[in-house]
Design an enzyme around this catalytic site. Structure first.
Site, PDB file in Angstrom:
ATOM      1  N   GLY A  99      -7.212 -14.945  40.082  1.00 52.05           N
ATOM      2  CA  GLY A  99      -8.621 -14.576  40.085  1.00 52.05           C
ATOM      3  C   GLY A  99      -8.763 -13.068  40.044  1.00 52.05           C
ATOM      4  N   CYS A 100      -9.830 -12.582  40.605  1.00 49.67           N
ATOM      5  CA  CYS A 100     -10.100 -11.147  40.622  1.00 49.67           C
ATOM      6  C   CYS A 100      -8.943 -10.397  41.279  1.00 49.67           C
ATOM      7  CB  CYS A 100     -11.394 -10.884  41.391  1.00 49.67           C
ATOM      8  SG  CYS A 100     -11.762  -9.145  41.578  1.00 49.67           S
ATOM      9  N   PHE A 101      -8.389  -9.425  40.585  1.00 52.51           N
ATOM     10  CA  PHE A 101      -7.231  -8.724  41.137  1.00 52.51           C
ATOM     11  C   PHE A 101      -7.561  -7.919  42.382  1.00 52.51           C
ATOM     12  CE2 PHE A 101      -7.616  -5.973  37.027  1.00 52.51           C
ATOM     13  CZ  PHE A 101      -8.752  -5.319  37.475  1.00 52.51           C
ATOM     14  N   TRP A 102      -8.814  -7.534  42.572  1.00 51.57           N
ATOM     15  CA  TRP A 102      -9.183  -6.803  43.785  1.00 51.57           C
ATOM     16  C   TRP A 102      -8.776  -7.566  45.041  1.00 51.57           C
ATOM     17  CZ3 TRP A 102     -15.036  -5.929  42.429  1.00 51.57           C
ATOM     18  CH2 TRP A 102     -15.147  -4.993  41.398  1.00 51.57           C
TER      19      TRP A 102
END
Length: 172
Positions: free
Chosen positions: A11-14
């Site tokens: 998902g979102c790498f953050w």
């Protein structure tokens, strides 16, 4: 010191950086893109599904202090491995869950771990996370690196659905 590399998409790498950065033996965690067909992709291109890339994190680690196996086990607890079409509120192939493997040993560890997770009964649906051969990794723009440190309020808001699911799922 013997270093090794692991690349995970979840998902979102953050939301994938902090849990890995906090482990002893981790030398670096870089947000970036992999698995696509465009050289040097930008966030805007990846977000618009123009490149075939997936958001991922590249982890360089000291394998005398932390094992690839332990990184794979941590990875599972950061994702919904039953959702092949994105992760949580982030939808699309650029957010799909993938363990990218560099060699036969990593592939063996990832496949065995996936089979163990499936057999555990923790999930009612099949484990659909892909295990794929690593491709070129492109670091994301600087403003994405260490996002949770630079933008703690935005990070907390963007990761709330993920954290709620993970807490419920893995505290069983």
């Amino acid at each position: 010191m013997a270093t090794e590399r692991a690349i995970f998409a979840g998902g979102c790498f953050w939301c994938m950086v902090q849990p890995f950065e906090e482990r002893e033996g981790i030398l670096s965690v870089i947000s970036g893109y992999t698995g696509g067909n465009v050289e040097n992709p930008t966030y805007e291109q990846v977000k618009k599904h123009l490149t075939g890339h997936t958001e991922a994190v590249e982890i360089i680690f000291d394998n005398s202090k932390i094992t690839y196996q332990s990184l794979v086990e941590l990875y599972w607890t950061l994702t919904d491995p039953t959702d092949a079409f994105g992760q949580f509120e982030d939808r699309g192939d650029n957010y799909r869950p993938v363990i990218f493997v560099e060699n036969e040993e990593q592939e063996k560890i990832a496949k065995e771990s996936k089979a163990q997770l499936q057999a555990s009964g923790n999930f009612d649906s099949p484990i659909v996370t892909s295990i794929e051969t690593v491709q070129k990794f492109w670091p994301a723009e600087d403003y994405h690196q260490g996002f949770y440190k630079k933008n703690p309020e935005d990070y907390a808001q963007s990761s709330k659905i993920r954290h709620d699911f993970l807490e419920k799922q893995w505290k069983k």
